[in-house]
Each structure stands twice: as C-alpha cells, then as structure tokens.
Enzyme design. Structure first.
Site, PDB file in Angstrom:
ATOM      1  N   HIS A  81     123.331-131.330 -27.555  1.00 46.69           N
ATOM      2  CA  HIS A  81     123.881-130.503 -26.468  1.00 46.69           C
ATOM      3  C   HIS A  81     124.479-131.419 -25.398  1.00 46.69           C
ATOM      4  O   HIS A  81     123.984-132.530 -25.169  1.00 46.69           O
ATOM      5  CB  HIS A  81     122.777-129.681 -25.794  1.00 46.69           C
ATOM      6  CG  HIS A  81     122.219-128.549 -26.614  1.00 46.69           C
ATOM      7  ND1 HIS A  81     122.685-128.200 -27.848  1.00 46.69           N
ATOM      8  CD2 HIS A  81     121.224-127.668 -26.327  1.00 46.69           C
ATOM      9  CE1 HIS A  81     122.001-127.161 -28.302  1.00 46.69           C
ATOM     10  NE2 HIS A  81     121.105-126.822 -27.402  1.00 46.69           N
ATOM     11  N   CYS A  90     115.704-126.611 -24.497  1.00 44.70           N
ATOM     12  CA  CYS A  90     116.409-127.848 -24.874  1.00 44.70           C
ATOM     13  C   CYS A  90     117.520-128.239 -23.880  1.00 44.70           C
ATOM     14  O   CYS A  90     117.685-129.412 -23.555  1.00 44.70           O
ATOM     15  CB  CYS A  90     116.952-127.730 -26.290  1.00 44.70           C
ATOM     16  SG  CYS A  90     117.789-126.187 -26.621  1.00 44.70           S
ATOM     17  N   THR A 113     109.509-125.941 -42.012  1.00 45.41           N
ATOM     18  CA  THR A 113     110.747-125.927 -42.804  1.00 45.41           C
ATOM     19  C   THR A 113     111.998-125.710 -41.950  1.00 45.41           C
ATOM     20  O   THR A 113     113.112-125.733 -42.462  1.00 45.41           O
ATOM     21  CB  THR A 113     110.684-124.779 -43.844  1.00 45.41           C
ATOM     22  OG1 THR A 113     110.327-123.582 -43.127  1.00 45.41           O
ATOM     23  CG2 THR A 113     109.652-125.048 -44.929  1.00 45.41           C
TER      24      THR A 113
HETATM   25  N1  LIG Z   1     116.740-125.706 -32.655  1.00 43.32           N
HETATM   26  C1  LIG Z   1     116.535-126.263 -31.486  1.00 43.32           C
HETATM   27  O1  LIG Z   1     117.308-127.150 -31.040  1.00 43.32           O
HETATM   28  C2  LIG Z   1     115.368-125.884 -30.632  1.00 43.32           C
HETATM   29  C3  LIG Z   1     115.127-126.584 -29.466  1.00 43.32           C
HETATM   30  C4  LIG Z   1     114.027-126.243 -28.670  1.00 43.32           C
HETATM   31  C5  LIG Z   1     113.208-125.214 -29.086  1.00 43.32           C
HETATM   32  N2  LIG Z   1     113.467-124.540 -30.224  1.00 43.32           N
HETATM   33  C6  LIG Z   1     112.547-123.461 -30.628  1.00 43.32           C
HETATM   34  O2  LIG Z   1     111.860-123.852 -31.802  1.00 43.32           O
HETATM   35  C7  LIG Z   1     111.620-122.702 -32.605  1.00 43.32           C
HETATM   36  C8  LIG Z   1     112.180-122.906 -34.009  1.00 43.32           C
HETATM   37  O3  LIG Z   1     113.557-123.178 -33.929  1.00 43.32           O
HETATM   38  P1  LIG Z   1     114.386-123.738 -35.165  1.00 43.32           P
HETATM   39  O4  LIG Z   1     115.716-124.028 -34.613  1.00 43.32           O
HETATM   40  O5  LIG Z   1     113.647-124.797 -35.910  1.00 43.32           O
HETATM   41  O6  LIG Z   1     114.488-122.411 -36.097  1.00 43.32           O
HETATM   42  P2  LIG Z   1     114.686-122.294 -37.692  1.00 43.32           P
HETATM   43  O7  LIG Z   1     115.469-123.425 -38.223  1.00 43.32           O
HETATM   44  O8  LIG Z   1     115.186-120.913 -37.891  1.00 43.32           O
HETATM   45  O9  LIG Z   1     113.187-122.406 -38.271  1.00 43.32           O
HETATM   46  C9  LIG Z   1     112.221-121.411 -38.061  1.00 43.32           C
HETATM   47  C10 LIG Z   1     110.897-121.845 -38.668  1.00 43.32           C
HETATM   48  O10 LIG Z   1     109.920-120.832 -38.383  1.00 43.32           O
HETATM   49  C11 LIG Z   1     109.325-120.416 -39.601  1.00 43.32           C
HETATM   50  N3  LIG Z   1     108.968-119.004 -39.577  1.00 43.32           N
HETATM   51  C12 LIG Z   1     109.783-117.959 -39.402  1.00 43.32           C
HETATM   52  N4  LIG Z   1     109.082-116.795 -39.500  1.00 43.32           N
HETATM   53  C13 LIG Z   1     107.797-117.143 -39.738  1.00 43.32           C
HETATM   54  C14 LIG Z   1     106.600-116.414 -39.968  1.00 43.32           C
HETATM   55  N5  LIG Z   1     106.570-115.083 -39.959  1.00 43.32           N
HETATM   56  N6  LIG Z   1     105.439-117.113 -40.180  1.00 43.32           N
HETATM   57  C15 LIG Z   1     105.460-118.452 -40.205  1.00 43.32           C
HETATM   58  N7  LIG Z   1     106.565-119.210 -40.020  1.00 43.32           N
HETATM   59  C16 LIG Z   1     107.723-118.558 -39.789  1.00 43.32           C
HETATM   60  C17 LIG Z   1     110.394-120.656 -40.657  1.00 43.32           C
HETATM   61  O11 LIG Z   1     109.780-120.705 -41.924  1.00 43.32           O
HETATM   62  P3  LIG Z   1     110.560-120.234 -43.273  1.00 43.32           P
HETATM   63  O12 LIG Z   1     111.471-121.383 -43.630  1.00 43.32           O
HETATM   64  O13 LIG Z   1     109.453-120.030 -44.240  1.00 43.32           O
HETATM   65  O14 LIG Z   1     111.314-118.989 -42.916  1.00 43.32           O
HETATM   66  C18 LIG Z   1     110.931-122.009 -40.179  1.00 43.32           C
HETATM   67  O15 LIG Z   1     110.055-123.042 -40.576  1.00 43.32           O
HETATM   68  C19 LIG Z   1     112.217-121.512 -31.838  1.00 43.32           C
HETATM   69  O16 LIG Z   1     111.209-120.939 -31.045  1.00 43.32           O
HETATM   70  C20 LIG Z   1     113.258-122.166 -30.964  1.00 43.32           C
HETATM   71  O17 LIG Z   1     113.525-121.427 -29.802  1.00 43.32           O
HETATM   72  C21 LIG Z   1     114.523-124.850 -31.019  1.00 43.32           C
END
Ligand SMILES: NC(=O)c1ccc[n+]([C@@H]2O[C@H](COP(=O)([O-])OP(=O)(O)OC[C@H]3O[C@@H](n4cnc5c(N)ncnc54)[C@H](OP(=O)(O)O)[C@@H]3O)[C@@H](O)[C@H]2O)c1
Length: 334
Positions: A243, A130, A13
């Site tokens: 970015h 990233c 999500t």
């Molecule tokens: N955003 C980027 O550009 C990017 C790039 C490279 C790497 N990343 C990495 O990818 C990861 C996610 O980033 P994001 O930007 O997608 O964050 P985000 O939009 O905040 O999404 C977080 C996701 O993790 C889930 N989650 C949170 N707590 C959880 C739990 N206790 N059990 C199971 N699922 C859980 C959330 O589910 P709910 O909706 O149910 O809370 C949501 O699906 C991070 O580690 C980040 O460092 C991000």
C-alpha cells in the site's frame, strides 16, 4: 517465556496466513509445534514450514488446548467467535481482523510505537489496519518531534489487501481485458484491472468508508493521541502488493524538510528514499516483500501551517499484517 512455544496460525491458507508462516520461519520464532488452521474446505491441504509439510486442520472450538500463541487472520466474524475461546484456554491471540481493535481491554499495537501496551493484554492483542500501520510508521516519529494535529491523506491500496481471491481477480481481469473478452467481477463491485476504485470497505453514514475512519480511530489509540484528526480517501489500485499513502500533515511545532528528514532517518522500520533529482521515491513494486516501509517526496506543505507533505509505501501483508503480528509475538517472549 524462554521456552519453545506451540504456535497456531488461524487462516493459514489465506494471503496473510501464508505470510505469517514465512515470517515465523524467517525470523526464527522459537516454535516447538506449529498448528495450521483454516476452514473445513482446506482440511488436509499441506503447507510448508521449515522444510516440512504441515497438514491444515479445521478451526474448531476444541483446537486451542495447549497452544501458547495463536495468530488469527481468518476475518472478523471468525475472530469474534473463536478468539475469546482460545484466550480462555490460556492462549494469547494476536488478531489481524478489526474485531477487537477498538475494545478498551484489548491493546492495539505497532511494536515500533507502543510495544509497552502489549503487557496490558487480557489474552487478546490486536494488530492495526494495514493502511494505518504503513502511515504511522512515518507519521509517529514526526509526531514525537513536532506533535501532529491532523492529516489529510489518500491511499493507494493493493488488491492483496482484500485477500487471496482479489489477487486472482486482478490477474483474471487483466487476461480477460487483454483478450478483449467479457470482464468477470467477483470481489470488487467494478473492474479493478486498468482502473482505480475510490472505495475500500463499506460506506458509513458520514460518507467516509470504515477503512477511512480507521486511520483516525486506530491512530488515536496507537499513538496515545486522543485529539488526532485524519480525513482520508482510501483508493483501491491495480497493484498486487504494498500500500502507498500520500499524506499532508499539520503539526503544533514548526517543521522543516531538513528537521523532518533527520527524524525519519533515525526511525525504526523505515527507509528514507527521497531524491527527486534522480527520480528516487518509494514505490509499491519495490516495497513488496520488504519488512521496512519507505518514505519519500518529503516537502514543505504549501497549504498548511507547520505542514509537511510526504509519501509512504509499505508491504501491507507484512508490516500491515504478518510481520507486525510476529513482532508482537516477539514482544511477548522477550
Ligand atoms: N490482506 C491484508 O493485507 C490484510 C492486512 C491486515 C489485516 N488483514 C485481515 O486478515 C484477515 C484475513 O485476510 P486475508 O487477506 O488473508 O484473507 P484471505 O486471503 O481471504 O484468507 C482468509 C483465510 O481465512 C480462512 N477462513 C475463512 N473462513 C473460515 C472459517 N469459517 N473457518 C476457518 N477459517 C476460515 C480461509 O481459509 P480457507 O482457505 O479454508 O477458506 C483463509 O485461510 C482479515 O480479517 C483481514 O481483514 C488482511
């Protein structure tokens, strides 16, 4: 593997998870069954994939039986807790968090650079940071030709790099600001709308942030270049997606703009957009939702020996996360 696979997306999500689902669909990844996982908060929510609506399940220890590949993007602590369990069940985890990137037993892969490292996995493969990924898409081909010694760089990082809540924060603060109201802050320590923050990730004892040191540490591992040095300032800007990084690179061998351009034009996953006379250069607005990164403003660096300055932009939700993860999965099924 030449059969269809049971694939899971953990963090389905989130900002990255949603892009993972779209990328799997767009690239026709051979899927027999797609399991979508998130926190208990999202149980029952439905997400679209290939014309059907798939209900999101809670991520628990017992969900991984029978899953071939799991793409993780639910944060570092969740990866540390669940990725080893998934790997023990025989599932290959491709992890987007920083949890395992520097672990010697875990390959850290950008397929255009070190696809062969995928084969060394022990159940977990890490996706790079990233900003590092976007930068290396232009730097690595130059390194192959001219051997990079060190870079100085400043990043201009979109709010979607922080996740779904930060995208909402920028929109909300723009509205609050234009309405002349009180600015509410939930994600960043300061207002991000109409501002820039020289602060991405937490500060270390050396004064750099964790994000800034990833360029050197992860760059060394991905490029197989243990003496590579990178001094970086990471900056959050009020851009929704993609970015950008201004890079000044110093090489062992002489480099000219023409020879660099020749190399960059042949680089996989990279467009050259570089015609200053026509005001043409890469911009995050137009790199958003593109698979390729783009490089421009290529010029001889006037302060470094064998130096080149350039500007690279790329969609960090794609090349910095979802696309790169799916490309790693594609390497696994080759
Ligand atoms: N955003 C980027 O550009 C990017 C790039 C490279 C790497 N990343 C990495 O990818 C990861 C996610 O980033 P994001 O930007 O997608 O964050 P985000 O939009 O905040 O999404 C977080 C996701 O993790 C889930 N989650 C949170 N707590 C959880 C739990 N206790 N059990 C199971 N699922 C859980 C959330 O589910 P709910 O909706 O149910 O809370 C949501 O699906 C991070 O580690 C980040 O460092 C991000």
């Amino acid at each position: 593997m030449n059969r269809k696979l049971h694939v899971a997306v953990a963090g389905a999500t989130g900002a990255v998870g949603i892009e993972m689902i779209k990328t799997l669909e767009k690239r026709h990844f051979p899927i027999s069954n797609l399991t979508l996982l998130a926190s208990a908060r999202s149980t029952g929510k439905k997400l679209k994939y290939n014309g059907s609506e798939i209900p999101v399940k809670e991520l628990t220890k017992s969900v991984f039986a029978g899953i071939d590949i799991a793409l993780f993007s639910a944060g570092s602590s969740i990866s540390k807790q669940f990725a080893p369990i998934a790997a023990q069940e025989g599932c290959v985890v491709i992890d987007n968090s920083s949890a395992f990137r520097m672990d010697e037993k875990v390959p850290l892969v950008i397929p255009e650079i070190n696809a062969m490292d995928v084969k060394k996995h022990n159940g977990i493969i890490a996706n790079p940071n990233c900003t590092t990924a976007v930068t290396l898409m232009a730097l690595y081909p130059l390194h192959q030709a001219f051997h990079v010694k060190r870079i100085f760089a400043a990043s201009y990082q979109a709010v979607s790099g922080t996740g779904a809540k930060a995208i909402e924060e920028l929109s909300r603060q723009i509205r609050e600001s234009l309405n002349g109201g009180h600015i509410t802050k939930e994600v960043y320590p300061h207002q991000i709308a109409f501002n820039v923050l020289p602060h991405v990730d937490s500060f270390l004892d050396n004064g750099y942030t964790k994000e800034e040191m990833k360029m050197q540490n992860e760059g060394r591992k991905i490029m197989h270049h243990p003496t590579f040095r990178a001094s970086v300032t990471c900056v959050r800007v009020p851009v929704y997606r993609a970015h950008s990084v201004a890079v000044n690179a110093e090489f062992e061998r002489p480099v000219t703009v023409a020879s660099a351009r020749e190399v960059l034009l042949k680089a996989p996953g990279l467009q050259v957009i570089d015609d200053p006379a026509k005001n043409e250069y890469p911009q995050p607005l137009y790199q958003a939702e593109q698979y390729d990164c783009a490089v421009g403003r290529i010029r001889q660096d006037c302060a470094l020996e064998n130096g080149l300055a350039f500007w690279v932009s790329g969609d960090q939700l794609l090349k910095g996360a979802a696309l790169n993860a799916v490309q790693i999965a594609e390497e696994l099924v080759k």
